[in-house]
Scaffold this motif. Sequence first.
Motif, short mmCIF file in Angstrom:
data_model
loop_
_atom_site.label_atom_id
_atom_site.label_comp_id
_atom_site.label_asym_id
_atom_site.label_seq_id
_atom_site.Cartn_x
_atom_site.Cartn_y
_atom_site.Cartn_z
N HIS A 8 46.83 93.62 41.10
CA HIS A 8 46.81 92.36 40.35
C HIS A 8 45.48 92.14 39.66
N GLU A 9 45.51 91.36 38.57
CA GLU A 9 44.26 90.95 37.93
C GLU A 9 43.51 89.96 38.80
N GLN A 10 44.26 89.13 39.54
CA GLN A 10 43.66 88.06 40.33
C GLN A 10 44.52 87.79 41.56
N ASP A 11 43.96 87.06 42.53
CA ASP A 11 44.75 86.66 43.68
C ASP A 11 45.35 85.27 43.43
N THR B 179 45.31 99.20 42.36
CA THR B 179 45.22 99.42 40.92
C THR B 179 44.98 100.90 40.63
N ARG C 247 51.71 95.57 33.56
CA ARG C 247 51.60 94.57 34.62
C ARG C 247 52.81 94.60 35.54
N THR D 120 40.62 90.39 41.14
CA THR D 120 40.91 91.42 42.15
C THR D 120 41.32 92.74 41.51
N THR E 274 58.44 86.89 36.89
CA THR E 274 57.18 86.21 37.21
C THR E 274 56.29 86.11 35.99
N GLY F 214 49.57 87.18 35.31
CA GLY F 214 48.56 86.61 36.20
C GLY F 214 49.04 86.41 37.62
N TYR F 215 50.29 86.78 37.91
CA TYR F 215 50.84 86.68 39.27
C TYR F 215 49.92 87.40 40.26
N PRO F 216 49.69 86.86 41.45
CA PRO F 216 50.30 85.68 42.07
C PRO F 216 49.60 84.36 41.74
N TYR G 16 52.18 95.04 39.47
CA TYR G 16 52.61 94.05 40.47
C TYR G 16 53.55 94.68 41.48
#
Length: 452
Positions: free
Chosen positions: A224-227, A239, A215, A233, A393, A396-398, A219
């Motif tokens: 990212h896994e998510q926004d 990725t 991760r 995402t 961080t 799961g960031y951001p 990053y």
Amino acid sequence: MAETKKRKGGVSRRQFMKAAGTAAAATSIGANIIIPGRSGAASKKLRILQWVHFVPPYDVWFNKKFAVEWGKKNDTEVTVDNIGVAGINARAAAEVSAQRGHDLFLFNWPPPTFEEQTVDLKDVYAELEGKVGKPIDLGVKSTYNPKTKKYFAFSPSFTPDPVNYRQDLFGKVGMPNGPKTWDDVRKAGARLKKEFNNPIGIGLANEIDTGMAMRTIMYAFGAHEQDANGNLTLNSKNTLETLKFVKALYQEAMTAEVFTWDAASNNRAMIAGKISLALNAISITRTAEKDNPQISKLIQLTKALQGPTRAIGLEHVMQCYVVWKFAQNIDGAKKFLVDYTTSFRDAFVAGEFYDFPCFPKTVPDLTKLISNDPKAHPPDKYKVLDDVLNWATNVGYPGYSTAAIDELFGTWVLNVMFAKTASGKSTPEDALKEADTAAKRIFAKWKQKGLI
């Protein structure tokens, strides 16, 4: 007067995610310390569960000094139980099942899957903000659910995850101050592996350090896994580029042993002089200071490495306290958290800088302290972490550390994605497609439960 007893239990190291269970079994030993309040029987009781801290003097300070003094001041009989990190999630599940146990329970990671069993700690955050200022974003994103508007946990501190590198070896390839970018790691690592038989040591296995390292690289590459709003995402161009980079990094600068590592393998390899770089907490350097002073002088730390998008690093351990809804002393547990956090400078020193504050003003002289440590080689070794509050961080960031992010981590979805790509078992495109399918299922599950 204190009463101590020991307890043993075996569970998976990364079993703190319910769906995990792939790590090797570990043994944990804990201590139960009963602390009377004022003379005579105390009118209240407070039961606290802590992990067995990596730095033993911290447990001595917390159990025998801070908790004792707090109990006397608050007419409370305080009981502190210490268990190994491997047993935390199993113990939490047992307490929830029985609907009884500790008033204050410490996880070493965000515990969003337990949200429905915990008290909202927004008042603890509010009181501390009035006393010592705002917490860093990392602390909030690890303990707050924007969907339910609830602070399911409280975080007073976290453990940074810097780059540990062999200064002597990197000096031989023109980087005496260590790498500054991820591309530096790839290029220097290729030479260090070929010319000095000291490869890069970043895991590609189903264990926690691999999850953090992958991760961190993602990053930095803008993947990212998510926004920020919690939307999945993972399936992105960034990725895919990260997967291709990690494959090149493995092929050019690492060896196959990283596919079978456990969470302590990088520590052992670094201290044994078998690798030239690892991502880890300062557990590597602190252990070297005690066990191998000569190698300690060769291992140095860097700030977060720059990728194509940013320089960023993750937390290694996230201290997250919960107060169960079935706790017998909810008010006492909240007051303990407030008092502990306002006294966090003492905890920072007792833990030998392992735990950094989520409320920066609680350690106003942090830079001064870490710039002159007599145990370190050299004494200012840890000064490189003086701005870690700015670049560390959350998983799961951001976005936030939600229940979906928690399960995605604990079931090693991304670890497998990177390992299959690096080993050549899958193309980057196929590995990403497989991981994205699993992520969609996980996100849908937690949306249905109303927690994301």
